[in-house]
Design a protein around this motif. Structure first.
Motif, PDB file in Angstrom:
ATOM      1  N   ASN A 121       0.943  -1.210   0.008  1.00 60.26           N
ATOM      2  CA  ASN A 121       0.087  -0.129  -0.227  1.00 60.26           C
ATOM      3  C   ASN A 121       0.826   1.343   0.056  1.00 60.26           C
ATOM      4  O   ASN A 121       0.424   2.464  -0.062  1.00 60.26           O
ATOM      5  N   GLY A 122       2.093   1.065   0.430  1.00 59.22           N
ATOM      6  CA  GLY A 122       3.109   2.159   0.662  1.00 59.22           C
ATOM      7  C   GLY A 122       3.963   2.515  -0.360  1.00 59.22           C
ATOM      8  O   GLY A 122       3.826   2.182  -1.673  1.00 59.22           O
ATOM      9  N   THR A 123       4.801   3.466   0.030  1.00 59.77           N
ATOM     10  CA  THR A 123       5.913   3.928  -0.861  1.00 59.77           C
ATOM     11  C   THR A 123       7.210   3.051  -0.507  1.00 59.77           C
ATOM     12  O   THR A 123       8.175   3.700  -0.953  1.00 59.77           O
ATOM     13  N   ASN A 124       7.311   2.183   0.006  1.00 59.73           N
ATOM     14  CA  ASN A 124       8.565   1.496   0.336  1.00 59.73           C
ATOM     15  C   ASN A 124       8.937   0.352  -0.595  1.00 59.73           C
ATOM     16  O   ASN A 124       7.952  -0.369  -1.103  1.00 59.73           O
ATOM     17  N   THR A 125      10.250   0.539  -0.793  1.00 67.47           N
ATOM     18  CA  THR A 125      10.824  -0.649  -1.592  1.00 67.47           C
ATOM     19  C   THR A 125      12.086  -1.277  -0.774  1.00 67.47           C
ATOM     20  O   THR A 125      12.714  -0.650  -0.358  1.00 67.47           O
ATOM     21  N   LEU A 126      12.134  -2.617  -0.975  1.00 71.19           N
ATOM     22  CA  LEU A 126      13.148  -3.462  -0.537  1.00 71.19           C
ATOM     23  C   LEU A 126      14.324  -3.479  -1.342  1.00 71.19           C
ATOM     24  O   LEU A 126      14.135  -4.194  -2.550  1.00 71.19           O
ATOM     25  N   THR A 127      15.534  -3.417  -0.763  1.00 75.98           N
ATOM     26  CA  THR A 127      16.723  -3.069  -1.876  1.00 75.98           C
ATOM     27  C   THR A 127      17.828  -3.921  -1.204  1.00 75.98           C
ATOM     28  O   THR A 127      18.774  -4.177  -2.185  1.00 75.98           O
ATOM     29  N   GLY A 128      17.982  -4.222  -0.101  1.00 73.10           N
ATOM     30  CA  GLY A 128      19.202  -4.900   0.511  1.00 73.10           C
ATOM     31  C   GLY A 128      20.080  -3.846   0.305  1.00 73.10           C
ATOM     32  O   GLY A 128      19.968  -2.458   0.262  1.00 73.10           O
ATOM     33  N   LEU A 129      21.472  -4.505  -0.101  1.00 72.97           N
ATOM     34  CA  LEU A 129      22.452  -3.649  -0.238  1.00 72.97           C
ATOM     35  C   LEU A 129      22.706  -3.556  -1.769  1.00 72.97           C
ATOM     36  O   LEU A 129      24.017  -3.378  -2.184  1.00 72.97           O
ATOM     37  N   ASP A 130      21.844  -3.833  -2.529  1.00 69.77           N
ATOM     38  CA  ASP A 130      22.121  -4.211  -3.944  1.00 69.77           C
ATOM     39  C   ASP A 130      22.062  -2.549  -4.742  1.00 69.77           C
ATOM     40  O   ASP A 130      21.041  -1.844  -4.915  1.00 69.77           O
ATOM     41  N   LYS A 131      23.357  -2.491  -5.301  1.00 67.53           N
ATOM     42  CA  LYS A 131      23.602  -1.177  -5.855  1.00 67.53           C
ATOM     43  C   LYS A 131      22.626  -0.878  -7.085  1.00 67.53           C
ATOM     44  O   LYS A 131      22.213   0.307  -7.287  1.00 67.53           O
ATOM     45  N   ASN A 132      22.658  -1.815  -7.764  1.00 63.55           N
ATOM     46  CA  ASN A 132      21.588  -1.530  -9.093  1.00 63.55           C
ATOM     47  C   ASN A 132      20.132  -1.150  -8.498  1.00 63.55           C
ATOM     48  O   ASN A 132      19.577  -0.499  -9.043  1.00 63.55           O
ATOM     49  N   LYS A 133      19.681  -2.194  -7.741  1.00 64.01           N
ATOM     50  CA  LYS A 133      18.236  -1.847  -7.238  1.00 64.01           C
ATOM     51  C   LYS A 133      18.097  -0.420  -6.873  1.00 64.01           C
ATOM     52  O   LYS A 133      17.122   0.257  -7.020  1.00 64.01           O
ATOM     53  N   ILE A 134      19.163  -0.010  -5.727  1.00 61.31           N
ATOM     54  CA  ILE A 134      19.052   1.252  -5.282  1.00 61.31           C
ATOM     55  C   ILE A 134      19.135   2.483  -6.336  1.00 61.31           C
ATOM     56  O   ILE A 134      18.342   3.545  -6.420  1.00 61.31           O
ATOM     57  N   ARG A 135      20.158   2.268  -7.265  1.00 59.78           N
ATOM     58  CA  ARG A 135      20.143   3.248  -8.599  1.00 59.78           C
ATOM     59  C   ARG A 135      18.953   3.511  -9.206  1.00 59.78           C
ATOM     60  O   ARG A 135      18.436   4.342  -9.473  1.00 59.78           O
ATOM     61  N   LYS A 136      18.452   2.143  -9.480  1.00 58.35           N
ATOM     62  CA  LYS A 136      16.847   2.227 -10.388  1.00 58.35           C
ATOM     63  C   LYS A 136      15.931   2.759  -9.665  1.00 58.35           C
ATOM     64  O   LYS A 136      15.280   4.014 -10.150  1.00 58.35           O
ATOM     65  N   ILE A 137      15.836   2.693  -8.232  1.00 59.30           N
ATOM     66  CA  ILE A 137      14.793   3.696  -7.742  1.00 59.30           C
ATOM     67  C   ILE A 137      15.249   5.019  -7.521  1.00 59.30           C
ATOM     68  O   ILE A 137      14.244   5.880  -7.739  1.00 59.30           O
ATOM     69  N   VAL A 138      16.419   5.343  -7.246  1.00 62.25           N
ATOM     70  CA  VAL A 138      16.988   6.806  -7.223  1.00 62.25           C
ATOM     71  C   VAL A 138      16.480   7.345  -8.528  1.00 62.25           C
ATOM     72  O   VAL A 138      16.100   8.580  -8.572  1.00 62.25           O
ATOM     73  N   ASP A 139      16.887   6.671  -9.575  1.00 54.32           N
ATOM     74  CA  ASP A 139      16.606   7.369 -10.966  1.00 54.32           C
ATOM     75  C   ASP A 139      15.019   7.811 -10.995  1.00 54.32           C
ATOM     76  O   ASP A 139      14.834   8.834 -11.568  1.00 54.32           O
ATOM     77  N   SER A 140      14.357   6.853 -10.565  1.00 53.27           N
ATOM     78  CA  SER A 140      12.739   7.215 -10.923  1.00 53.27           C
ATOM     79  C   SER A 140      12.370   8.185 -10.181  1.00 53.27           C
ATOM     80  O   SER A 140      11.735   9.030 -10.157  1.00 53.27           O
ATOM     81  N   VAL A 141      12.883   8.287  -8.825  1.00 55.19           N
ATOM     82  CA  VAL A 141      12.377   9.296  -7.794  1.00 55.19           C
ATOM     83  C   VAL A 141      13.082  10.710  -8.290  1.00 55.19           C
ATOM     84  O   VAL A 141      12.115  11.535  -8.493  1.00 55.19           O
ATOM     85  N   LEU A 142      14.327  10.713  -8.701  1.00 54.17           N
ATOM     86  CA  LEU A 142      14.662  11.984  -9.235  1.00 54.17           C
ATOM     87  C   LEU A 142      13.966  12.293 -10.433  1.00 54.17           C
ATOM     88  O   LEU A 142      13.811  13.522 -10.884  1.00 54.17           O
ATOM     89  N   ASN A 143      13.462  11.532 -11.467  1.00 53.85           N
ATOM     90  CA  ASN A 143      12.860  11.816 -12.661  1.00 53.85           C
ATOM     91  C   ASN A 143      11.364  12.047 -12.220  1.00 53.85           C
ATOM     92  O   ASN A 143      10.218  12.196 -13.078  1.00 53.85           O
ATOM     93  N   GLY A 144      10.861  12.136 -10.891  1.00 54.78           N
ATOM     94  CA  GLY A 144       9.556  12.219 -10.638  1.00 54.78           C
ATOM     95  C   GLY A 144       8.645  11.028 -10.927  1.00 54.78           C
ATOM     96  O   GLY A 144       7.466  11.346 -10.806  1.00 54.78           O
ATOM     97  N   HIS A 145       9.077   9.965 -11.012  1.00 54.61           N
ATOM     98  CA  HIS A 145       8.319   8.735 -11.119  1.00 54.61           C
ATOM     99  C   HIS A 145       8.295   7.900  -9.840  1.00 54.61           C
ATOM    100  O   HIS A 145       9.185   7.088  -9.757  1.00 54.61           O
ATOM    101  N   PHE A 146       7.305   7.918  -9.080  1.00 57.54           N
ATOM    102  CA  PHE A 146       7.043   6.935  -8.142  1.00 57.54           C
ATOM    103  C   PHE A 146       5.679   6.999  -7.729  1.00 57.54           C
ATOM    104  O   PHE A 146       4.802   7.644  -7.872  1.00 57.54           O
ATOM    105  N   ASP A 147       5.222   5.766  -7.253  1.00 57.49           N
ATOM    106  CA  ASP A 147       3.900   5.401  -6.943  1.00 57.49           C
ATOM    107  C   ASP A 147       3.617   5.910  -5.591  1.00 57.49           C
ATOM    108  O   ASP A 147       4.260   5.693  -4.488  1.00 57.49           O
TER     109      ASP A 147
END
Ligand code: UD1
Length: 360
Positions: free
Chosen positions: A308-334
């Motif tokens: 229901n929320g804004t949370n994503t689990l990434t562990g310490l996976d650099k690619n996963k974190i990079r991908k979410i940061v990209d989408s947030v900085l581009n204004g796309h997030f649910d």
């Protein structure tokens, strides 16, 4: 009726704030607040009592820091004396810290009824000390107050009787809704575009390799956005112990801070672009504040913050974190949905259950 509520650590104070306020309206209930002293610095403890207007604890056990066994054992020995003297009808414990389990166990061995607030959450990761505390506390509790529906399934799977489970909402969110407006008036961080970072899980900060990996991730992130980092004492101690401060000091876009007060931290989160964390409660708070949350853990005991929320689990996976940061900085997030019963009325519901169940 006499109730003893127990708090020990920073997140416990936030949860008990709304409960203490609600129960004070019911003068027929004698409410005694016990602080175990697991957290004791002004910035980790005292400031929360003042800002959240929690009554001064009637009793402070003064336990302080120590290994798990030391902390749990000392709390039990001191709390038993309190119970023998006060003989309450009910002991109320919150969350999943060592003080929670220690006090629940002491009360149940004396035949005193136990209520557990924030019951039934499971990460299914027994390497987390909190998971052990959660499972054991639930097994010996008489009233299990849950914050989300999945918690009921978890408890039923562990053989808990359905009659003991009460879906009441979330005290931490009661406190957030109560203080949001006040927090919005502060200006904790001067920057306009920034991310907030918090870290304190032993799995992340007690292992040198993991803390180093996190610093590498932050080094990359700080080249894209400023990072505001209020440092938990466990993490501060480990940065020093592992000799990582010099590496951290080269990262010019990381703004370091001492632990913040409740309102200061709330304001820092509300005005941020995103939060990176390994905390449990912050996953819930960001969901209500509608701020993207990157949780640097492999699992969560709070699945509604993902569904229901804004949370994503990434562990310490650099690619996963990079991908979410990209989408947030581009204004796309649910954006988040409203979470069932996270409406500011959990304390009211809990007090109603206590009164209707005729505990004494
Ligand atoms: C504890 C809880 C954790 C919770 C967290 C919230 C357990 C097992 N862990 O972790 O679930 O998410 O609180 O913050 O109960 N310290 C200070 N000042 C203080 C308190 C602690 O300097 O006021 C330092 C001490 O060096 C201490 C270390 O922080 O040894 C860790 O404190 P502790 O309470 O053992 O665990 P937390 O990491 O805070």
């Amino acid at each position: 009726m006499k109730i003893i509520s127990v708090v020990g650590t920073r997140p416990n104070f936030v949860k008990i704030a709304s409960f203490a306020k609600e129960i004070s309206k019911h003068t027929e209930i004698n409410h005694i607040l016990v602080h175990t002293g697991q957290h004791y610095d002004e910035k980790m403890s005292g400031s929360f009592f003042k800002e959240l207007e929690i009554p001064e604890p009637n009793i402070n056990l003064g336990i302080g820091s120590g290994s798990h066994a030391e902390q749990t054992g000392k709390v039990m020995m001191e709390f038993e004396k309190v119970l023998l003297k006060e003989n309450p009808d009910l002991v109320m414990v919150v969350g999943d810290v060592n003080s929670t389990l220690a006090c629940a166990l002491t009360a149940s061995k004396l035949g005193i009824k136990v209520a557990h607030i924030e019951s039934g959450l499971r990460s299914f990761d027994r390497e987390m000390p909190e998971e052990i505390n959660r499972v054991l506390t639930d097994q010996i509790s008489d009233y299990l107050f849950i914050t989300e529906r999945d918690a009921e399934k978890n408890l039923l799977n562990e053989g808990i009787n359905k009659n003991k489970i009460f879906f009441v909402g979330n005290l931490m969110i009661d406190t957030l809704l109560m203080h949001k407006e006040k927090a919005s008036k502060l200006k904790t961080v001067k920057e306009k575009n920034y991310a907030v970072l918090t870290l304190h899980r032993p799995s992340n900060v007690d292992k040198k390799e993991n803390l180093e990996t996190i610093l590498e991730i932050m080094n990359e992130l700080q080249s894209r956005i400023k990072i505001f980092w209020p440092i938990h004492p466990r993490t501060r101690n480990n940065l020093e112990k592992f000799g990582l401060n010099s590496k951290l000091n080269t990262m010019k876009n990381i703004i370091l801070s001492e632990p913040l007060s409740y309102l200061e931290f709330m304001n820092a989160m509300m005005n941020s672009k995103m939060v990176l964390t390994d905390s449990g409660g912050i996953q819930e708070e960001t969901t209500v504040l509608n701020i993207p949350c990157i949780t640097m853990r492999e699992n969560t005991e709070r699945p509604t913050t993902i569904s229901n929320g804004t949370n994503t689990l990434t562990g310490l996976d650099k690619n996963k974190i990079r991908k979410i940061v990209d989408s947030v900085l581009n204004g796309h997030f649910d954006k988040s949905n409203k979470v069932e019963l996270w409406d500011g009325k959990a304390a009211e519901r809990i007090v109603n259950v206590i009164k209707n169940e005729k505990i004494n």
